[in-house]
Design an enzyme around this catalytic site. Structure first.
Site, PDB file in Angstrom:
ATOM      1  N   HIS A  54      25.989  25.650  61.367  1.00 45.23           N
ATOM      2  CA  HIS A  54      26.718  26.919  60.304  1.00 45.23           C
ATOM      3  C   HIS A  54      27.309  26.471  59.264  1.00 45.23           C
ATOM      4  O   HIS A  54      28.467  26.325  59.034  1.00 45.23           O
ATOM      5  CB  HIS A  54      27.395  27.548  61.366  1.00 45.23           C
ATOM      6  CG  HIS A  54      27.850  28.986  60.914  1.00 45.23           C
ATOM      7  ND1 HIS A  54      28.515  29.937  61.477  1.00 45.23           N
ATOM      8  CD2 HIS A  54      27.943  29.527  59.523  1.00 45.23           C
ATOM      9  CE1 HIS A  54      28.660  30.895  60.780  1.00 45.23           C
ATOM     10  NE2 HIS A  54      28.632  30.702  59.586  1.00 45.23           N
ATOM     11  N   HIS A  83      26.976  27.431  55.022  1.00 43.44           N
ATOM     12  CA  HIS A  83      26.450  27.970  53.718  1.00 43.44           C
ATOM     13  C   HIS A  83      26.497  26.794  52.655  1.00 43.44           C
ATOM     14  O   HIS A  83      27.520  26.818  52.116  1.00 43.44           O
ATOM     15  CB  HIS A  83      26.954  29.330  53.348  1.00 43.44           C
ATOM     16  CG  HIS A  83      27.291  30.382  54.699  1.00 43.44           C
ATOM     17  ND1 HIS A  83      26.422  31.222  54.625  1.00 43.44           N
ATOM     18  CD2 HIS A  83      28.012  30.213  55.646  1.00 43.44           C
ATOM     19  CE1 HIS A  83      26.568  32.139  55.875  1.00 43.44           C
ATOM     20  NE2 HIS A  83      27.748  31.366  56.544  1.00 43.44           N
ATOM     21  N   HIS A 134      24.837  36.352  61.890  1.00 45.71           N
ATOM     22  CA  HIS A 134      26.231  36.458  62.218  1.00 45.71           C
ATOM     23  C   HIS A 134      26.578  37.824  62.970  1.00 45.71           C
ATOM     24  O   HIS A 134      26.155  38.655  62.606  1.00 45.71           O
ATOM     25  CB  HIS A 134      27.039  36.329  60.626  1.00 45.71           C
ATOM     26  CG  HIS A 134      27.151  35.279  59.880  1.00 45.71           C
ATOM     27  ND1 HIS A 134      26.122  34.443  59.650  1.00 45.71           N
ATOM     28  CD2 HIS A 134      27.922  34.599  59.246  1.00 45.71           C
ATOM     29  CE1 HIS A 134      26.478  33.495  58.797  1.00 45.71           C
ATOM     30  NE2 HIS A 134      27.433  33.477  58.575  1.00 45.71           N
ATOM     31  N   GLU A 163      32.192  38.190  64.037  1.00 38.88           N
ATOM     32  CA  GLU A 163      32.929  37.438  63.347  1.00 38.88           C
ATOM     33  C   GLU A 163      34.217  38.269  63.235  1.00 38.88           C
ATOM     34  O   GLU A 163      35.238  38.387  63.594  1.00 38.88           O
ATOM     35  CB  GLU A 163      32.487  36.948  62.052  1.00 38.88           C
ATOM     36  CG  GLU A 163      33.307  36.280  60.912  1.00 38.88           C
ATOM     37  CD  GLU A 163      32.740  35.943  59.749  1.00 38.88           C
ATOM     38  OE1 GLU A 163      31.908  36.538  59.228  1.00 38.88           O
ATOM     39  OE2 GLU A 163      33.479  34.969  58.870  1.00 38.88           O
ATOM     40  N   ASP A 205      31.117  26.342  58.025  1.00 34.75           N
ATOM     41  CA  ASP A 205      30.758  27.654  57.188  1.00 34.75           C
ATOM     42  C   ASP A 205      31.102  27.551  55.726  1.00 34.75           C
ATOM     43  O   ASP A 205      29.662  27.273  55.037  1.00 34.75           O
ATOM     44  CB  ASP A 205      31.870  28.765  57.590  1.00 34.75           C
ATOM     45  CG  ASP A 205      31.737  29.972  57.666  1.00 34.75           C
ATOM     46  OD1 ASP A 205      30.263  30.401  57.581  1.00 34.75           O
ATOM     47  OD2 ASP A 205      32.516  30.817  57.864  1.00 34.75           O
ATOM     48  N   ASP A 206      32.085  27.399  55.120  1.00 28.59           N
ATOM     49  CA  ASP A 206      31.962  27.413  53.572  1.00 28.59           C
ATOM     50  C   ASP A 206      33.388  26.241  53.405  1.00 28.59           C
ATOM     51  O   ASP A 206      34.261  26.625  53.015  1.00 28.59           O
ATOM     52  CB  ASP A 206      32.474  28.707  53.000  1.00 28.59           C
ATOM     53  CG  ASP A 206      31.391  29.765  53.599  1.00 28.59           C
ATOM     54  OD1 ASP A 206      30.072  29.819  52.794  1.00 28.59           O
ATOM     55  OD2 ASP A 206      31.744  30.462  54.284  1.00 28.59           O
TER      56      ASP A 206
HETATM   57  N1  ADE Z   1      28.645  33.893  53.886  1.00 26.34           N
HETATM   58  C1  ADE Z   1      29.255  32.996  53.714  1.00 26.34           C
HETATM   59  N2  ADE Z   1      30.050  32.680  54.702  1.00 26.34           N
HETATM   60  C2  ADE Z   1      30.010  33.661  55.228  1.00 26.34           C
HETATM   61  C3  ADE Z   1      30.863  34.018  56.704  1.00 26.34           C
HETATM   62  N3  ADE Z   1      31.832  33.699  57.114  1.00 26.34           N
HETATM   63  N4  ADE Z   1      30.560  35.527  57.219  1.00 26.34           N
HETATM   64  C4  ADE Z   1      29.566  36.097  56.475  1.00 26.34           C
HETATM   65  N5  ADE Z   1      29.038  35.977  55.473  1.00 26.34           N
HETATM   66  C5  ADE Z   1      29.082  34.770  54.843  1.00 26.34           C
HETATM   67 ZN    ZN Z   2      29.051  31.809  58.018  1.00 28.92          ZN
END
Ligand code: ADE
Ligand code: ZN
Length: 331
Positions: free
Chosen positions: A14, A16, A194, A197, A275-276
């Protein structure tokens, strides 16, 4: 334990790729491509990375992605990520990209895809990191826009293994995309989404029942619904949990409140992911460390998380078994 975490072969499921844009590269690309940003230094960029929820992050994340213009920019972004995680014993990555974030700015679908995919191929050759690429639809945009994105992906089925669903969750339930996902599966793509969350457990049910996903991205709110936990367990549906992201976006106030250990204790196939990472303060190893420290995870639990990351992947069974055995040797 830190060295044990480091040594564990790990897969990232996971991630991005646009979320790996570090402040230095953001500023370099902004200058090179003559894009105006509201920041002039790394410190100013970092100061802006204080989020109150998912949307407050997404606003900054989409603005940052605006500096990605040329194929070489997407290559540089992906290559920087791969070099970094190679040093963390990450052996396999399944990464998301958001084509609409780029096509809506006039950047061709192929520009983003080719840059990312070429770097992934170099990573496999030079760093030994295997990969899969997953396209995500932006759920705040229409189902029609998602369908047209899917059609742009059809000539690239050899490069893209599956489709996912990301962006603003609440108010955009999986149900909105049922026809797009039906078509994606009919065209041979695997599906993930997703869900759970910020959104309620009902969105996780919809992702399973309507979008027929192979994995749930995040899914931490599933614990609010015991019947849903039973379903996830019975069908062995993996959850790609992102601990540092969840704390930064205030899904949990602090890491000690995170429910990852409970999810594991319920027998769910939980994985740890970043994630990011450029926005949330850590790559894969930092996420493992953060949950170990805050939740007092044992060696067995850490090894289980690493094993799960391979069993939950889209690798062939032989490769999964190889990495699971390698992890077992460390225990
Ligand atoms: N795009 C990038 N990170 C995200 C996240 N945590 N939840 C939803 N969309 C995303
Ligand atoms: Zn994500």
């Amino acid at each position: 334990m830190k060295s044990f975490i480091h040594q564990l072969p790990k897969a990232e499921l996971h991630l991005h790729i646009e979320g790996t844009l570090e402040p230095e590269l953001l500023l370099t690309l902004a200058e090179r491509n003559r894009i105006e940003l509201p920041y002039r230094s790394v410190e100013e960029v970092q100061a802006a990375y204080r989020f109150t929820n998912l949307q407050s992050f997404l606003d900054i994340y989409y603005q940052g992605a605006g500096v990605l213009q040329k194929e070489a920019d997407f290559y540089a972004l992906t290559w920087a990520y791969l070099k970094r995680v190679a040093r963390q014993n990450v052996k396999h990555v399944e990464i998301f990209f958001d084509p609409q974030t780029h096509t809506d700015r006039g950047i061709a679908f192929e520009t983003a895809l080719t840059g990312i995919f070429s770097a992934l191929q170099t990573g496999r050759q030079e760093l030994g990191i295997s990969f899969r690429l997953i396209l995500c639809f932006l759920r705040h945009l229409s189902a029609e826009a998602a369908m047209s994105t899917l059609e742009q992906a059809l000539p690239h089925r050899d490069k893209i293994i599956g489709v996912g669903l990301d962006s603003s969750e609440v108010g955009h339930p999986p149900e909105k995309f049922v026809h797009v996902f039906d078509r994606a599966r009919a065209e041979g793509f695997l599906t993930v989404a997703h869900a759970g969350e910020e959104g309620p457990p009902e969105y996780v049910w919809e992702a399973l029942d309507l979008l027929k996903v192979e994995r749930i991205d995040h899914g931490v709110r599933s614990l609010e619904d015991p019947k849903l936990v039973e379903r996830l367990k019975a069908q062995k549906v993996p959850l790609t949990v992102c601990p540092l992201s969840n704390v930064k976006l205030r899904v949990f106030d602090k890491m000690a409140d995170h429910n990852l250990k409970q999810l594991l204790g319920q027998g769910l196939c939980v994985t740890v992911n970043s994630d990011d990472p450029a926005y949330f303060g850590g790559y894969l190893e930092e996420n493992y460390r953060a949950v170990w420290e805050a939740l007092d995870l044992s060696r067995d639990e850490l090894a289980q998380l690493a094993s799960n990351s391979f069993t939950a992947s889209f690798l062939p069974d032989g490769k999964k078994e190889h990495w699971v055995q390698e992890i077992r040797k460390l225990c």
